[in-house]
Design a protein around this motif. Structure first.
Motif, PDB file in Angstrom:
ATOM      1  N   THR A   1      -3.515  -7.343  -0.969  1.00 41.87           N
ATOM      2  CA  THR A   1      -2.705  -6.927  -2.133  1.00 41.87           C
ATOM      3  C   THR A   1      -1.316  -6.525  -1.692  1.00 41.87           C
ATOM      4  OG1 THR A   1      -4.703  -6.163  -3.254  1.00 41.87           O
ATOM      5  CG2 THR A   1      -2.606  -5.295  -4.048  1.00 41.87           C
ATOM      6  N   ALA A   2      -1.220  -5.747  -0.577  1.00 41.12           N
ATOM      7  CA  ALA A   2       0.098  -5.351  -0.070  1.00 41.12           C
ATOM      8  C   ALA A   2       0.882  -6.570   0.397  1.00 41.12           C
ATOM      9  CB  ALA A   2      -0.089  -4.353   1.084  1.00 41.12           C
ATOM     10  N   LEU A   3       0.169  -7.548   1.011  1.00 45.80           N
ATOM     11  CA  LEU A   3       0.839  -8.786   1.446  1.00 45.80           C
ATOM     12  C   LEU A   3       1.448  -9.522   0.248  1.00 45.80           C
ATOM     13  CD1 LEU A   3       1.451 -10.935   3.608  1.00 45.80           C
ATOM     14  CD2 LEU A   3      -0.853 -11.858   3.215  1.00 45.80           C
ATOM     15  N   TYR A   4       0.729  -9.561  -0.864  1.00 40.90           N
ATOM     16  CA  TYR A   4       1.235 -10.225  -2.081  1.00 40.90           C
ATOM     17  C   TYR A   4       2.507  -9.538  -2.567  1.00 40.90           C
ATOM     18  CZ  TYR A   4       1.473 -11.884  -6.903  1.00 40.90           C
ATOM     19  OH  TYR A   4       1.904 -12.405  -8.092  1.00 40.90           O
ATOM     20  N   VAL A   5       2.533  -8.177  -2.498  1.00 42.73           N
ATOM     21  CA  VAL A   5       3.731  -7.433  -2.914  1.00 42.73           C
ATOM     22  C   VAL A   5       4.898  -7.764  -1.995  1.00 42.73           C
ATOM     23  CG1 VAL A   5       4.698  -5.115  -3.196  1.00 42.73           C
ATOM     24  CG2 VAL A   5       2.376  -5.589  -3.951  1.00 42.73           C
ATOM     25  N   ALA A   6       4.634  -7.871  -0.657  1.00 43.04           N
ATOM     26  CA  ALA A   6       5.716  -8.190   0.282  1.00 43.04           C
ATOM     27  C   ALA A   6       6.289  -9.573   0.007  1.00 43.04           C
ATOM     28  CB  ALA A   6       5.180  -8.103   1.715  1.00 43.04           C
ATOM     29  N   LYS A   7       5.438 -10.544  -0.309  1.00 47.36           N
ATOM     30  CA  LYS A   7       5.934 -11.897  -0.605  1.00 47.36           C
ATOM     31  C   LYS A   7       6.735 -11.899  -1.903  1.00 47.36           C
ATOM     32  CE  LYS A   7       2.581 -14.729   1.869  1.00 47.36           C
ATOM     33  NZ  LYS A   7       3.618 -15.491   2.599  1.00 47.36           N
ATOM     34  N   ALA A   8       6.260 -11.147  -2.917  1.00 46.21           N
ATOM     35  CA  ALA A   8       6.969 -11.103  -4.197  1.00 46.21           C
ATOM     36  C   ALA A   8       8.320 -10.430  -4.062  1.00 46.21           C
ATOM     37  CB  ALA A   8       6.109 -10.375  -5.224  1.00 46.21           C
ATOM     38  N   ALA A   9       8.443  -9.521  -3.074  1.00 45.98           N
ATOM     39  CA  ALA A   9       9.706  -8.811  -2.871  1.00 45.98           C
ATOM     40  C   ALA A   9      10.701  -9.618  -2.063  1.00 45.98           C
ATOM     41  CB  ALA A   9       9.434  -7.487  -2.183  1.00 45.98           C
ATOM     42  N   GLY A  10      10.347 -10.822  -1.634  1.00 43.16           N
ATOM     43  CA  GLY A  10      11.309 -11.666  -0.924  1.00 43.16           C
ATOM     44  C   GLY A  10      10.844 -12.138   0.425  1.00 43.16           C
ATOM     45  N   ARG A  11       9.620 -11.861   0.822  1.00 47.21           N
ATOM     46  CA  ARG A  11       9.045 -12.288   2.093  1.00 47.21           C
ATOM     47  C   ARG A  11       9.770 -11.640   3.281  1.00 47.21           C
ATOM     48  NH1 ARG A  11       8.444 -16.655  -1.341  1.00 47.21           N
ATOM     49  NH2 ARG A  11       6.344 -17.525  -1.421  1.00 47.21           N
ATOM     50  N   ASN A  12       9.221 -11.936   4.481  1.00 47.84           N
ATOM     51  CA  ASN A  12       9.752 -11.354   5.727  1.00 47.84           C
ATOM     52  C   ASN A  12       9.839  -9.835   5.603  1.00 47.84           C
ATOM     53  OD1 ASN A  12      10.670 -11.295   8.347  1.00 47.84           O
ATOM     54  ND2 ASN A  12      12.789 -11.696   7.810  1.00 47.84           N
ATOM     55  N   ARG A  13       8.771  -9.268   5.093  1.00 44.50           N
ATOM     56  CA  ARG A  13       8.748  -7.833   4.846  1.00 44.50           C
ATOM     57  C   ARG A  13       7.363  -7.263   5.191  1.00 44.50           C
ATOM     58  NH1 ARG A  13      12.784  -9.552   1.885  1.00 44.50           N
ATOM     59  NH2 ARG A  13      14.433  -8.128   1.193  1.00 44.50           N
ATOM     60  N   VAL A  14       7.339  -5.927   5.275  1.00 45.98           N
ATOM     61  CA  VAL A  14       6.103  -5.185   5.513  1.00 45.98           C
ATOM     62  C   VAL A  14       5.844  -4.318   4.303  1.00 45.98           C
ATOM     63  CG1 VAL A  14       4.926  -3.463   6.930  1.00 45.98           C
ATOM     64  CG2 VAL A  14       6.417  -5.170   8.017  1.00 45.98           C
ATOM     65  N   CYS A  15       4.623  -4.379   3.806  1.00 46.78           N
ATOM     66  CA  CYS A  15       4.250  -3.570   2.656  1.00 46.78           C
ATOM     67  C   CYS A  15       2.930  -2.871   2.972  1.00 46.78           C
ATOM     68  CB  CYS A  15       4.107  -4.450   1.410  1.00 46.78           C
ATOM     69  SG  CYS A  15       3.767  -3.493  -0.090  1.00 46.78           S
ATOM     70  N   VAL A  16       2.871  -1.571   2.615  1.00 51.03           N
ATOM     71  CA  VAL A  16       1.685  -0.765   2.904  1.00 51.03           C
ATOM     72  C   VAL A  16       0.884  -0.591   1.631  1.00 51.03           C
ATOM     73  CG1 VAL A  16       0.810   1.410   3.814  1.00 51.03           C
ATOM     74  CG2 VAL A  16       2.938   0.441   4.710  1.00 51.03           C
ATOM     75  N   ALA A  17      -0.424  -0.871   1.700  1.00 47.69           N
ATOM     76  CA  ALA A  17      -1.281  -0.719   0.531  1.00 47.69           C
ATOM     77  C   ALA A  17      -1.394   0.746   0.166  1.00 47.69           C
ATOM     78  CB  ALA A  17      -2.655  -1.294   0.825  1.00 47.69           C
ATOM     79  N   PRO A  18      -1.444   1.053  -1.151  1.00 48.20           N
ATOM     80  CA  PRO A  18      -1.530   2.457  -1.573  1.00 48.20           C
ATOM     81  C   PRO A  18      -2.896   3.039  -1.214  1.00 48.20           C
ATOM     82  CG  PRO A  18      -1.790   1.010  -3.444  1.00 48.20           C
ATOM     83  CD  PRO A  18      -1.440   0.119  -2.286  1.00 48.20           C
ATOM     84  N   ALA A  19      -2.903   4.372  -1.029  1.00 45.56           N
ATOM     85  CA  ALA A  19      -4.163   5.064  -0.737  1.00 45.56           C
ATOM     86  C   ALA A  19      -4.958   5.323  -1.990  1.00 45.56           C
ATOM     87  CB  ALA A  19      -3.874   6.386  -0.016  1.00 45.56           C
ATOM     88  N   GLY A  20      -4.283   5.347  -3.151  1.00 45.80           N
ATOM     89  CA  GLY A  20      -4.972   5.596  -4.416  1.00 45.80           C
ATOM     90  C   GLY A  20      -4.363   4.742  -5.511  1.00 45.80           C
ATOM     91  N   ASN A  21      -3.925   5.400  -6.589  1.00 45.14           N
ATOM     92  CA  ASN A  21      -3.285   4.700  -7.701  1.00 45.14           C
ATOM     93  C   ASN A  21      -1.786   4.578  -7.528  1.00 45.14           C
ATOM     94  OD1 ASN A  21      -5.750   4.438  -9.047  1.00 45.14           O
ATOM     95  ND2 ASN A  21      -5.566   6.506  -9.942  1.00 45.14           N
ATOM     96  N   ALA A  22      -1.228   5.077  -6.385  1.00 48.90           N
ATOM     97  CA  ALA A  22       0.221   4.995  -6.155  1.00 48.90           C
ATOM     98  C   ALA A  22       0.629   3.548  -5.923  1.00 48.90           C
ATOM     99  CB  ALA A  22       0.596   5.861  -4.950  1.00 48.90           C
ATOM    100  N   PRO A  23       1.909   3.231  -6.223  1.00 48.86           N
ATOM    101  CA  PRO A  23       2.372   1.849  -5.988  1.00 48.86           C
ATOM    102  C   PRO A  23       2.438   1.548  -4.505  1.00 48.86           C
ATOM    103  CG  PRO A  23       4.211   3.272  -6.603  1.00 48.86           C
ATOM    104  CD  PRO A  23       2.973   4.090  -6.801  1.00 48.86           C
ATOM    105  N   ALA A  24       2.443   0.253  -4.184  1.00 53.16           N
ATOM    106  CA  ALA A  24       2.542  -0.167  -2.787  1.00 53.16           C
ATOM    107  C   ALA A  24       3.870   0.257  -2.204  1.00 53.16           C
ATOM    108  CB  ALA A  24       2.368  -1.675  -2.683  1.00 53.16           C
ATOM    109  N   GLU A  25       3.824   0.618  -0.894  1.00 55.46           N
ATOM    110  CA  GLU A  25       5.032   1.097  -0.205  1.00 55.46           C
ATOM    111  C   GLU A  25       5.671  -0.087   0.501  1.00 55.46           C
ATOM    112  OE1 GLU A  25       6.209   4.029   3.543  1.00 55.46           O
ATOM    113  OE2 GLU A  25       4.172   3.985   2.755  1.00 55.46           O
ATOM    114  N   LEU A  26       6.859  -0.452   0.072  1.00 54.94           N
ATOM    115  CA  LEU A  26       7.552  -1.606   0.632  1.00 54.94           C
ATOM    116  C   LEU A  26       8.498  -1.136   1.708  1.00 54.94           C
ATOM    117  CD1 LEU A  26       7.869  -4.688   0.293  1.00 54.94           C
ATOM    118  CD2 LEU A  26       9.813  -4.220  -1.208  1.00 54.94           C
ATOM    119  N   VAL A  27       8.366  -1.709   2.910  1.00 54.36           N
ATOM    120  CA  VAL A  27       9.251  -1.376   4.026  1.00 54.36           C
ATOM    121  C   VAL A  27      10.400  -2.366   4.029  1.00 54.36           C
ATOM    122  CG1 VAL A  27       9.413  -1.085   6.506  1.00 54.36           C
ATOM    123  CG2 VAL A  27       7.321  -0.450   5.324  1.00 54.36           C
ATOM    124  N   GLN A  28      11.642  -1.884   3.894  1.00 49.44           N
ATOM    125  CA  GLN A  28      12.819  -2.757   3.779  1.00 49.44           C
ATOM    126  C   GLN A  28      13.126  -3.399   5.122  1.00 49.44           C
ATOM    127  OE1 GLN A  28      14.572  -3.534   0.992  1.00 49.44           O
ATOM    128  NE2 GLN A  28      15.715  -4.977   2.238  1.00 49.44           N
TER     129      GLN A  28
END
Length: 702
Positions: A656-683
């Motif tokens: 799921t976090a990988l899908y968010v990283a690709k949607a944000a423009g690829r070549n990125r790191v995204c951390v899956a949330p621990a609960g209901n919080a949104p995914a953390e995108l690393v710029q």
């Protein structure tokens, strides 16, 4: 029954017959020597008891002599004394109730000194109690008895001189005066009322001794300093048969100790026992006074006896008694309440008898040694034959085998097949191969033993080396045996190098991606399960990275599948180089890769993901036309939840976090949330990620 079995039985029968006969002869001689030694000690004890009886008889004769002299004096009507002596006696009788002492120069009353019979070797006379009037019948009767007592002086001297054990000889009158020899050196030798109340003096009185026989008192410590004594007393009667006095002797019991040292050899305890369970003569009592005689139990304890000696008080005389581990003899001493006893330790008697027969013992020992040597040589010959036969069988065996000693795991024998297994094939150095085989087998068995794997029949797989350092695999099976009367192991080796290599190849094929050389999906799942079990035990942190090459389909379409394969290989190698040794990396499928990060939390996982992204961004892979391909990846990060996670759940959240990283423009790191919080995108901060071609995910050179 075989001929060999019959021969063995005949040999052992003859051997046992000779040994039994020799031991029997020796036992008979030993028993006879013990009986002889016991007889010698018995004779010595009997002679000692007889001499004690003679000594006490001499004391009784002396007391009988005093009694006879006194009785004779009482038969006379009167004694003729000198006028001076009569005057001195009258003077003493005129004294008020006091004590009169003759013939000491240190008397308490100077008027008690006599002008006659006054020298140090004469008996001392003392008188106590109220005086009797000289002119009365009682006074005249007392005066007459005093005259008789003073006339006993020579008899007392004679009795003392004939008995060396006598501490003192005396006449104790019922009228309250006494005559004693040897004389006192001071007032300590006077008979005080307390002293006269003792049993030693009262036992001689008629009321206690109506038969008027000599009586030996119980032992006591002489207050006059003569050590342990017993008083021998006998009543004295006058012509009318009336009791007048007692004649007594203090007998020094220390003098009897010389008779209890006769049974020597250190194996016998001899002593004299009185009728009150007291030992009045014992070797340890020689030459010293004692305030009391030891009890029979105390003497038994000193002798280290294990049995009860109380039976000696009532045991029949002149018979051998059984006292547990001891033998005892008891003799009654004539006309006394005493017993002479000798106790012998039977174990020490046996050793004492054995020490007196060195020739017999030496002959028996020599015979046994000779038979033992012959048996040893016979057994050595049998063992040698059996060993030779066993060695021939093992040497001829086609399988590699070795015999090891169980005590130190040293190699006793190794056959030719085993040496060939280690490289001794005739073309290499045979000595080197043999040395290598021995060293490795020793280390192998020692390793198995330390791991408790060396069990009867258990098969263990080991890797060894040939003489040229080439490794090879063997199966080792050990079974117990007895070699040269010692426990050992028979180890057989079976080479399985080819099978082991085939197994390794199959295992590699089953767990490795053939294109990239990384672990395949099956191996990752297995390793992930193991790591999650460990996390469950230790509550350690754990993270998962899911990587996907951006626009990998475009690479295959524009540059060809061979170029795409090279990109996959480059990405796999870059990731493996950027991860730790404890991390697990593999190809999940297609252009997706997975990294399992043990003991890694949120921050560490993000840093590792960014490190992988940067390492892949720096790659450049040429296609078949020489054009560079610069791949990038999108990374999804999932950290295990505090309540626990399965591998499937972690990978799902990472996807799921990988899908968010690709949607944000690829070549990125995204951390899956621990609960209901949104995914953390690393710029992403690299220059490539900010380029105009960022939407393609792949940079292609001109």
């Amino acid at each position: 029954m075989t001929v060999r079995s019959i021969r063995n039985k005949a040999h052992w029968a003859a051997y046992l017959t000779v040994v039994t006969l020799a031991a029997g002869i020796f036992a008979v001689a030993w028993s006879a020597r013990q009986d002889r030694l016991w007889g010698d000690m018995r004779d010595a004890a009997h002679e000692a008891a007889r001499e004690v009886g003679l000594s006490t008889r001499s004391a009784r004769n002396s007391v009988f002599m005093l009694q006879g002299v006194a009785n004779g004096l009482f038969q006379q009507q009167g004694l003729a004394l000198s006028k001076e002596h009569q005057a001195a006696l009258a003077e003493r009788l005129d004294l008020p109730g006091t004590t009169v002492l003759l013939p000491t120069t240190r008397a308490a009353h100077h008027t008690a000194r006599a002008s006659v019979n006054n020298h140090s070797d004469s008996p001392a006379f003392s008188m106590a109690g109220p005086k009797a009037l000289p002119d009365s019948d009682a006074g005249r009767e007392k005066g007459r008895e005093i005259e008789i007592a003073l006339s006993l002086g020579p008899a007392l001297i004679q009795a003392r001189s004939t008995q060396s054990a006598a501490a003192a000889v005396y006449y104790l009158s019922g009228q309250g005066f006494h005559l004693i020899y040897p004389p006192a050196s001071d007032d300590l030798q006077l008979f005080t009322p307390d002293m006269l109340a003792r049993d030693a003096y009262r036992d001689g009185l008629v009321e206690r001794n109506p038969g008027r026989a000599p009586v030996w008192s119980a032992s006591y410590d002489d207050p006059k300093g003569n050590g342990l004594i017993s008083t021998l007393a006998i009543p004295i009667d006058d012509a009318e048969g009336r009791y007048r006095a007692i004649a007594a002797m203090d007998f020094q019991l220390d003098s009897l100790s010389q008779y209890v040292r006769r049974p020597a050899l250190g194996i016998a305890t001899a002593f004299i026992l009185d009728d009150r369970d007291r030992v009045i003569a014992h070797p340890t009592m020689v030459g010293g006074a004692s305030d009391k005689a030891p009890t029979l139990q105390q003497v038994a304890q000193r002798a280290g006896a294990t049995g009860d000696w109380s039976a000696l008080r009532t045991a029949p005389a002149n018979n051998r008694q059984e006292l547990a581990a001891d033998w005892a003899l008891v003799y009654d001493i004539e006309s006394t309440p005493w017993r002479y006893a000798m106790v012998v330790d039977r174990a020490q008697l046996r050793w004492a008898a054995l020490r007196t027969m060195p020739l017999e013992a030496g002959a028996l020992a020599a015979l046994l040694l000779l038979l033992g040597y012959a048996e040893k040589r016979r057994r050595e010959a049998l063992v040698s034959l059996r060993r030779k036969a066993a060695e021939d069988v093992l040497q001829a065996a086609p399988a590699p085998v070795a015999v090891l000693r169980q005590a130190d795991l040293s190699i006793v024998m190794a056959n030719a097949a085993l040496l060939r297994l280690f490289g001794d094939d005739g073309t290499t150095d045979a000595a080197s191969a043999r040395q290598s085989a021995h060293e490795q087998l020793h280390d192998l068995i020692k390793s198995l033993s330390s791991q408790e794997q060396i069990e009867a029949g258990r098969v263990s797989e080991m890797c060894l080396q040939r003489g040229d350092s080439t490794p090879f695999w063997v199966l080792v099976r050990c079974v117990p045996l007895v070699h040269e009367d010692e426990p050992g192991w028979l180890c057989s080796l079976t080479e399985v190098t080819a099978l082991k290599q085939a197994q390794d190849q199959l295992e590699t094929l089953a767990t490795t991606d053939p294109l990239t050389g990384a672990l395949n999906r099956r191996a990752i799942a297995a390793r992930g399960g193991v790591e999650l079990k460990r996390v469950g035990r230790t509550a350690a942190s754990f993270s998962v990275l899911l990587l996907d090459i951006d626009h990998f389909k475009r690479v295959n379409d524009e540059h060809g599948h061979p170029a795409g394969d090279r990109v996959l290989q480059a990405v796999s190698h870059a990731c493996q180089g950027a991860l730790r040794e404890l991390d697990v990396f593999g190809r999940w499928g297609g252009e997706e890769f997975v990294a399992l990060l043990p003991e890694t939390g949120h921050d560490g996982a993000v840093a590792a993901a960014e490190r992988l992204r940067v390492a892949i961004e720096a790659l450049s892979v040429d296609d078949d036309a020489g054009r560079p391909i610069r791949p990038t990846v999108s990374v999804g990060v999932a950290v295990i939840l505090p309540a626990g996670d399965s591998l499937e759940a972690l990978l799902s959240r990472a996807d799921t976090a990988l899908y968010v990283a690709k949607a944000a423009g690829r070549n990125r790191v995204c951390v899956a949330p621990a609960g209901n919080a949104p995914a953390e995108l690393v710029q992403a901060e690299s220059a490539a990620s900010m380029s105009a071609d960022n939407d393609s995910g792949v940079s292609v050179g001109a």
